[in-house]
Design a protein around this motif. Structure first.
Motif: not given
Length: 294
Positions: A244-246, A261-267
């Protein structure tokens, strides 16, 4: 069944990203944004260690009061996958419990007695849990004081597991049963300790989320997962491994952001300061996703 493929689906931890760890309540503006997302056809699934009673009080009732759109379904996966239910504008559906994942009742009784005897000044036994055994910090107890007492409680909880010949792990500490097995976990957080089957986790919750949406004919084009601890990455891990795209949002990145291996976002990705964490960060991301739908 008509197949629908919304652009996003949201898989949301509750404590931290939605409910303030200070007040344990979900702010009104987050409820408003969740309603707006549901109204735009975005699936919302809660994936939490909290009980169904907590979700009903802090999320379901406020969302119903705010006007959950007719025909929409919101799923709540509780106790890290052991309990789940769904609700619509007409109210909640049946509560499902995986009895195979429940702690032995006698052990729960012993923990209740332990808290009453030795720890009632700092924490309370969560009577709403159906599968896990949990204790939680009193709101009027300071964090430093609670965390110091939590260390003692966790040691006592492990000792009680041993008296029941239940093998367990707490962080790096392993205490197998007489048969050499480890079937349970003592899992501390900043406001609570959960004692649970090792089969529970946010990855199990992610699996249940995909199944629940698939049963409705919903296959999202992409997922956004949101959490406040390292264990919450398990839901994004599972989704990624299932192709799944996540993208994952960490609302408390000071705990450490692992390489994934997937994008991680923060504030910081929203142009906000490092002091924007927990429900302030979670609420900001919910609004940012709503804005992309306009």
């Amino acid at each position: 069944m008509t197949l629908t493929q919304p652009s996003l689906a949201l898989l949301l931890d509750v404590d931290g990203p939605l409910a303030s760890p200070v007040t344990r309540r979900v702010p009104d503006d987050i409820i408003t944004t969740l309603i707006a997302l549901v109204n735009r056809g975005i699936p919302v699934v809660f994936n939490t260690g909290r009980s169904d009673a907590f979700i009903a009080e802090q999320l379901m009732v406020p969302m119903l009061t705010a006007g959950l759109p007719a025909g929409s379904v919101v799923h709540a996966i509780c106790e890290k996958g052991a309990v789940w239910f769904s609700f619509t504008a007409d109210g909640p559906g049946p509560i499902h419990v995986d009895a195979d994942l429940a702690m032995p009742a006698a052990y729960g009784d012993d923990i209740r007695a332990l808290v009453t005897r030795s720890y009632a000044g700092h924490m309370f036994f969560d009577e709403t849990k159906r599968a896990m055994v949990s204790v939680e910090q009193h709101i009027d107890v300071g964090s430093a004081s609670y965390l110091a007492e939590q260390l003692k409680f966790d040691a006592d909880a492990l000792a009680l597991l041993a008296t029941h010949d239940l093998g367990a792990v707490r962080l790096e500490h392993r205490a197998p049963a007489s048969a050499g097995t480890i079937d349970y976990r003592v899992d501390p957080s900043i406001i609570s300790t959960d004692i649970e089957s090792v089969r529970l986790g946010k990855d199990l919750g992610a699996s249940r989320a995909v199944e629940l949406l698939a049963a409705q004919g919903i296959v999202p084009q992409a997922w956004r997962t949101v959490g406040d601890s390292r264990t919450d990455y398990a839901m994004a891990d599972w989704l990624h491994h299932q192709d799944h795209s996540v993208e994952h949002v960490d609302v408390r990145p000071a705990e450490g952001v692992p390489s994934k291996p997937y994008p991680i976002r923060t504030a910081g990705d929203l142009g906000l300061g490092e002091d924007v964490i927990n429900d302030f960060s979670g609420g900001a991301f919910l609004k940012s996703w709503l804005d992309t739908l306009d």
